[in-house]
Design a protein around this motif. Structure first.
Motif, short mmCIF file in Angstrom:
data_model
loop_
_atom_site.label_atom_id
_atom_site.label_comp_id
_atom_site.label_asym_id
_atom_site.label_seq_id
_atom_site.Cartn_x
_atom_site.Cartn_y
_atom_site.Cartn_z
N THR A 42 12.27 -144.10 29.24
CA THR A 42 11.07 -144.85 29.59
C THR A 42 10.77 -145.85 28.47
O THR A 42 11.18 -145.66 27.32
CB THR A 42 9.86 -143.92 29.77
OG1 THR A 42 9.62 -143.20 28.55
CG2 THR A 42 10.10 -142.93 30.90
N ALA A 43 10.07 -146.92 28.83
CA ALA A 43 9.70 -147.93 27.85
C ALA A 43 8.41 -148.61 28.31
O ALA A 43 8.09 -148.64 29.51
CB ALA A 43 10.80 -148.97 27.69
N GLU A 44 7.66 -149.15 27.34
CA GLU A 44 6.44 -149.88 27.66
C GLU A 44 6.77 -151.36 27.88
O GLU A 44 7.72 -151.89 27.30
CB GLU A 44 5.42 -149.73 26.53
CG GLU A 44 4.93 -148.30 26.32
CD GLU A 44 4.23 -147.74 27.55
OE1 GLU A 44 3.50 -148.51 28.22
OE2 GLU A 44 4.42 -146.54 27.86
N VAL A 45 5.96 -152.01 28.68
CA VAL A 45 6.15 -153.44 28.94
C VAL A 45 5.99 -154.23 27.63
O VAL A 45 5.07 -153.98 26.84
CB VAL A 45 5.13 -153.94 29.99
CG1 VAL A 45 5.25 -155.45 30.16
CG2 VAL A 45 5.35 -153.24 31.32
N VAL A 49 12.89 -152.34 22.54
CA VAL A 49 13.71 -151.21 22.98
C VAL A 49 15.05 -151.25 22.25
O VAL A 49 15.74 -152.27 22.28
CB VAL A 49 13.94 -151.24 24.51
CG1 VAL A 49 14.89 -150.12 24.93
CG2 VAL A 49 12.61 -151.12 25.25
N GLU A 50 15.39 -150.16 21.59
CA GLU A 50 16.66 -150.06 20.87
C GLU A 50 17.75 -149.55 21.80
O GLU A 50 17.54 -148.57 22.54
CB GLU A 50 16.52 -149.12 19.68
CG GLU A 50 15.44 -149.51 18.67
CD GLU A 50 15.86 -150.68 17.81
OE1 GLU A 50 17.06 -151.02 17.79
OE2 GLU A 50 14.97 -151.25 17.14
N MET A 51 18.90 -150.19 21.77
CA MET A 51 20.06 -149.74 22.56
C MET A 51 21.22 -149.48 21.59
O MET A 51 21.50 -150.30 20.71
CB MET A 51 20.46 -150.82 23.57
CG MET A 51 19.36 -151.22 24.51
SD MET A 51 19.85 -152.55 25.66
CE MET A 51 20.06 -153.93 24.52
N LYS A 52 21.88 -148.34 21.76
CA LYS A 52 22.94 -147.97 20.83
C LYS A 52 24.11 -147.34 21.59
O LYS A 52 23.91 -146.57 22.53
CB LYS A 52 22.41 -146.97 19.80
CG LYS A 52 23.42 -146.54 18.74
CD LYS A 52 22.76 -145.60 17.74
CE LYS A 52 23.74 -145.17 16.66
NZ LYS A 52 23.09 -144.23 15.68
N ALA A 53 25.31 -147.70 21.19
CA ALA A 53 26.53 -147.12 21.78
C ALA A 53 27.40 -146.61 20.64
O ALA A 53 27.65 -147.33 19.67
CB ALA A 53 27.28 -148.15 22.60
N HIS A 102 7.97 -156.72 32.50
CA HIS A 102 7.08 -156.22 33.55
C HIS A 102 7.50 -154.82 33.98
O HIS A 102 8.58 -154.33 33.63
CB HIS A 102 7.08 -157.17 34.75
CG HIS A 102 8.44 -157.38 35.35
ND1 HIS A 102 9.24 -158.43 34.99
CD2 HIS A 102 9.14 -156.68 36.28
CE1 HIS A 102 10.37 -158.38 35.66
NE2 HIS A 102 10.33 -157.32 36.45
N ASN A 103 6.64 -154.18 34.76
CA ASN A 103 6.93 -152.84 35.28
C ASN A 103 8.16 -152.88 36.18
O ASN A 103 8.45 -153.90 36.82
CB ASN A 103 5.75 -152.31 36.10
CG ASN A 103 4.49 -152.16 35.27
OD1 ASN A 103 4.55 -151.75 34.12
ND2 ASN A 103 3.34 -152.51 35.85
N GLY A 104 8.88 -151.77 36.23
CA GLY A 104 10.02 -151.71 37.13
C GLY A 104 11.06 -150.69 36.68
O GLY A 104 10.90 -150.02 35.65
N LEU A 105 12.10 -150.60 37.46
CA LEU A 105 13.23 -149.73 37.13
C LEU A 105 14.41 -150.63 36.76
O LEU A 105 14.81 -151.49 37.55
CB LEU A 105 13.60 -148.84 38.33
CG LEU A 105 14.79 -147.89 38.13
CD1 LEU A 105 14.49 -146.88 37.02
CD2 LEU A 105 15.12 -147.16 39.43
N VAL A 125 16.31 -147.10 32.97
CA VAL A 125 15.10 -147.12 32.14
C VAL A 125 13.90 -147.45 33.03
O VAL A 125 13.90 -148.49 33.72
CB VAL A 125 15.21 -148.17 31.01
CG1 VAL A 125 13.94 -148.16 30.15
CG2 VAL A 125 16.44 -147.93 30.15
N THR A 126 12.91 -146.59 33.02
CA THR A 126 11.68 -146.84 33.76
C THR A 126 10.70 -147.55 32.83
O THR A 126 10.36 -147.03 31.77
CB THR A 126 11.05 -145.53 34.27
OG1 THR A 126 11.98 -144.88 35.14
CG2 THR A 126 9.76 -145.80 35.04
N VAL A 127 10.29 -148.74 33.22
CA VAL A 127 9.42 -149.55 32.37
C VAL A 127 7.99 -149.53 32.92
O VAL A 127 7.77 -149.80 34.12
CB VAL A 127 9.93 -151.01 32.29
CG1 VAL A 127 8.99 -151.85 31.43
CG2 VAL A 127 11.34 -151.02 31.71
N GLY A 128 7.04 -149.21 32.04
CA GLY A 128 5.63 -149.17 32.43
C GLY A 128 5.39 -148.20 33.57
O GLY A 128 5.74 -147.02 33.50
#
Length: 250
Positions: A42-45, A49-53, A102-105, A125-128
């Motif tokens: 999950t993340a806020e609008v 957001v950190e992405m790591k591989a 914005h909100n969304g998947l 990632v589910t945002v907002g």
């Protein structure tokens, strides 16, 4: 005496050849690269957001990957995806940052090419507030109207085409995966047509150049906007397709 010596030499050579062949047969196959994708569920609008591989091959951390990119798109809008090149930390980990407006998947998929192999795991990632009930219904309506949703566990990555010109050989390349493993021995065809000549479609069979990688070459004879639809089938009943648009210049 000479005859016995000749026979001895012949037998020795045969034994030596057999030993060499045995060594070739027991040559180890390189282990597949594996990628652990770390992104929040999950993340806020508008928040960072950190992405790591983390890329490994057996017990070894792979710090020399040829390419690591994060591809991000909103649910139902893969054709509008955004790609971010990752920073190599030199210890087998690769990082990048993004934010969602914005909100969304959303889907985050990492594309890793290393040591002649390619893998591309992804996470949601589910945002907002995520997808509202009305929006979710709209997504299902789109699928019912013909927009294609991939089989669970299937992933397709078409290599972006840039500066495509008339009468110059262009290489088409797509990587396929099923359950985070290269999809091998599939039947892959490229369907190509010019937007201004919808009645004429060309079909090109692709060859599997490496595990899960399918390539073909094509010459575009006219400038214009083209559609390329990739068709994928295999003996297990898989049938997938994905469409892309490119511009061909003079």
């Amino acid at each position: 005496m000479r005859r016995k010596l000749s026979m001895f030499l012949l037998v020795s050579m045969l034994v030596l050849l057999a030993a060499c062949n045995g060594k070739e047969e027991t040559k180890e196959v390189p282990k597949a690269i594996e990628v652990k994708l770390d992104v929040p569920e999950t993340a806020e609008v508008n928040s960072k957001v950190e992405m790591k591989a983390v890329v490994t091959q057996g017990d070894e951390k792979v710090a020399d990957a040829d390419e690591v990119e994060f591809e991000i798109w909103e649910e139902g809008k893969k054709e509008e995806s955004n790609t971010i090149k990752a920073k190599n930390n030199g210890d087998g980990s690769y990082e990048a940052q993004t934010k969602f407006e914005h909100n969304g998947l959303f889907t985050v998929q990492v594309h890793v090419t290393a040591r002649d192999m390619h893998t591309m795991p992804k996470k949601s990632v589910t945002v907002g507030e995520g997808i509202k009930d009305g929006e979710e219904k709209h997504e299902h309506e789109n699928e019912a109207n013909g927009e294609h949703a991939h089989t669970e566990g299937f992933a397709m990555h078409f290599a972006a085409l840039e500066n495509v010109q008339v009468e110059r050989e262009t290489e088409l390349s797509v990587h396929l995966q099923k359950d985070n493993k290269p999809l091998e021995k599939a039947k892959v065809r490229y369907e190509i047509w010019n937007d201004s000549k919808l009645e004429k479609h060309e079909w090109i069979d692709a060859d599997e150049s490496a595990a899960g990688e399918y390539k073909a070459k094509h010459n575009f004879t006219e400038a214009g906007n083209y559609k390329i639809q990739i068709h994928v089938e295999n003996d297990e009943g898989l049938h997938e397709h994905e469409e892309h648009q490119i511009e061909v210049k003079k």
